[in-house]
Design a protein around this motif. Structure first.
Motif, short mmCIF file in Angstrom:
data_model
loop_
_atom_site.label_atom_id
_atom_site.label_comp_id
_atom_site.label_asym_id
_atom_site.label_seq_id
_atom_site.Cartn_x
_atom_site.Cartn_y
_atom_site.Cartn_z
N SER A 198 9.14 6.71 -0.10
CA SER A 198 9.35 8.12 -0.43
C SER A 198 8.07 8.95 -0.27
O SER A 198 8.14 10.18 -0.18
N PHE A 199 6.92 8.30 -0.22
CA PHE A 199 5.65 9.02 -0.09
C PHE A 199 5.55 9.77 1.24
O PHE A 199 4.87 10.79 1.33
N ILE A 200 6.23 9.29 2.27
CA ILE A 200 6.14 9.98 3.56
C ILE A 200 6.73 11.38 3.50
O ILE A 200 6.34 12.24 4.28
N PHE A 201 7.66 11.62 2.57
CA PHE A 201 8.21 12.97 2.42
C PHE A 201 7.13 13.93 1.93
O PHE A 201 7.03 15.06 2.40
N LEU B 106 -5.17 20.55 -2.19
CA LEU B 106 -4.28 19.68 -1.42
C LEU B 106 -4.89 18.28 -1.27
O LEU B 106 -4.18 17.28 -1.34
N ILE B 107 -6.20 18.23 -1.10
CA ILE B 107 -6.89 16.93 -1.01
C ILE B 107 -6.74 16.18 -2.33
O ILE B 107 -6.39 14.99 -2.35
N TRP B 108 -6.98 16.86 -3.45
CA TRP B 108 -6.89 16.21 -4.76
C TRP B 108 -5.46 15.81 -5.08
O TRP B 108 -5.21 14.72 -5.61
N LEU B 109 -4.51 16.67 -4.79
CA LEU B 109 -3.11 16.35 -5.05
C LEU B 109 -2.68 15.12 -4.25
O LEU B 109 -2.02 14.22 -4.77
N THR B 110 -3.08 15.06 -3.00
CA THR B 110 -2.75 13.92 -2.16
C THR B 110 -3.39 12.65 -2.69
O THR B 110 -2.74 11.59 -2.74
N ALA B 111 -4.63 12.72 -3.11
CA ALA B 111 -5.32 11.54 -3.65
C ALA B 111 -4.65 11.04 -4.93
O ALA B 111 -4.43 9.84 -5.09
N VAL B 112 -4.28 11.96 -5.81
CA VAL B 112 -3.64 11.57 -7.07
C VAL B 112 -2.26 10.96 -6.80
O VAL B 112 -1.92 9.90 -7.34
N PHE C 69 -1.22 9.60 -4.05
CA PHE C 69 -1.47 8.34 -3.34
C PHE C 69 -1.71 7.22 -4.35
O PHE C 69 -1.09 6.15 -4.27
N ALA C 70 -2.59 7.46 -5.31
CA ALA C 70 -2.91 6.44 -6.33
C ALA C 70 -1.71 6.14 -7.22
O ALA C 70 -1.41 4.97 -7.51
N LEU C 71 -1.00 7.19 -7.64
CA LEU C 71 0.18 6.98 -8.49
C LEU C 71 1.27 6.19 -7.77
O LEU C 71 1.90 5.31 -8.35
N PHE C 72 1.48 6.49 -6.51
CA PHE C 72 2.48 5.77 -5.73
C PHE C 72 2.07 4.32 -5.52
O PHE C 72 2.90 3.41 -5.63
N LEU C 73 0.80 4.10 -5.26
CA LEU C 73 0.28 2.73 -5.09
C LEU C 73 0.52 1.91 -6.35
O LEU C 73 1.10 0.82 -6.31
N VAL C 74 0.11 2.43 -7.49
CA VAL C 74 0.25 1.70 -8.76
C VAL C 74 1.71 1.61 -9.17
O VAL C 74 2.20 0.54 -9.55
N GLY C 75 2.44 2.71 -9.05
CA GLY C 75 3.83 2.74 -9.51
C GLY C 75 4.74 1.78 -8.77
O GLY C 75 5.48 1.02 -9.40
N CYS D 235 0.88 -1.17 0.00
CA CYS D 235 0.00 0.00 0.00
C CYS D 235 0.92 1.23 0.00
O CYS D 235 2.12 1.09 0.21
N PRO D 236 0.40 2.42 -0.21
CA PRO D 236 1.28 3.60 -0.23
C PRO D 236 1.95 3.89 1.11
O PRO D 236 2.90 4.66 1.15
#
Length: 143
Positions: free
Chosen positions: A74-77, A108-114, A116-122, A49-50
């Protein structure tokens, strides 16, 4: 107006005290190695998961190992940046007495969601398709 400003400032400090308390509990639970950090995605689907590797990344940062922290998660940064941005926004709003001081910006909500999804898939695509697993826990399952 002055009473509202005092209430907002009080709420700001309570919010930050809560964050510090949760962080202290997190560190205590992690140091005691209590089994509450069981990720459903990791255990049942053999995917990250992310937030997988986030605990190890935080402990790597506590040891000033930035490269290790980036390797683990790296997502925690980004999450730290977003949290600091929000905290500064709330602080400024509270000290100015703005009623919307605690409102989360929609961008900020939308950026975090996008992200989050990119990091999960990537990170999972890299592991499954190319065998790149910086954490090193699951690549053996997929190879």
């Amino acid at each position: 107006m002055e009473e509202r400003r005092k209430n907002l400032i009080r709420q700001f400090f309570l919010m930050n005290a809560g964050v510090v308390a949760v962080a202290a509990a997190f560190v205590l639970i992690a140091f005691l190695n209590l089994p509450i950090f069981d990720c459903v995605s990791y255990r049942f689907f053999h995917l990250y998961c992310p937030l997988c590797g986030g605990t190890r990344a935080i402990f790597a940062l506590l040891e000033l190992d930035v490269i290790g922290a980036l390797r683990y998660n790296s997502f925690i940064f980004y999450l730290a940046f977003a949290a600091i941005f929000y905290d500064v926004k709330v602080c400024v709003g509270a000290f100015h007495g703005r009623a919307d001081a605690f409102a989360m910006p929609k961008w900020l909500i939308w950026l975090t969601a996008v992200l989050f999804a990119l990091f999960l898939v990537g990170r999972n695509l890299m592991m499954i398709a190319w065998g790149v697993d910086p954490i090193g826990d699951l690549v053996g399952y997929w190879r």
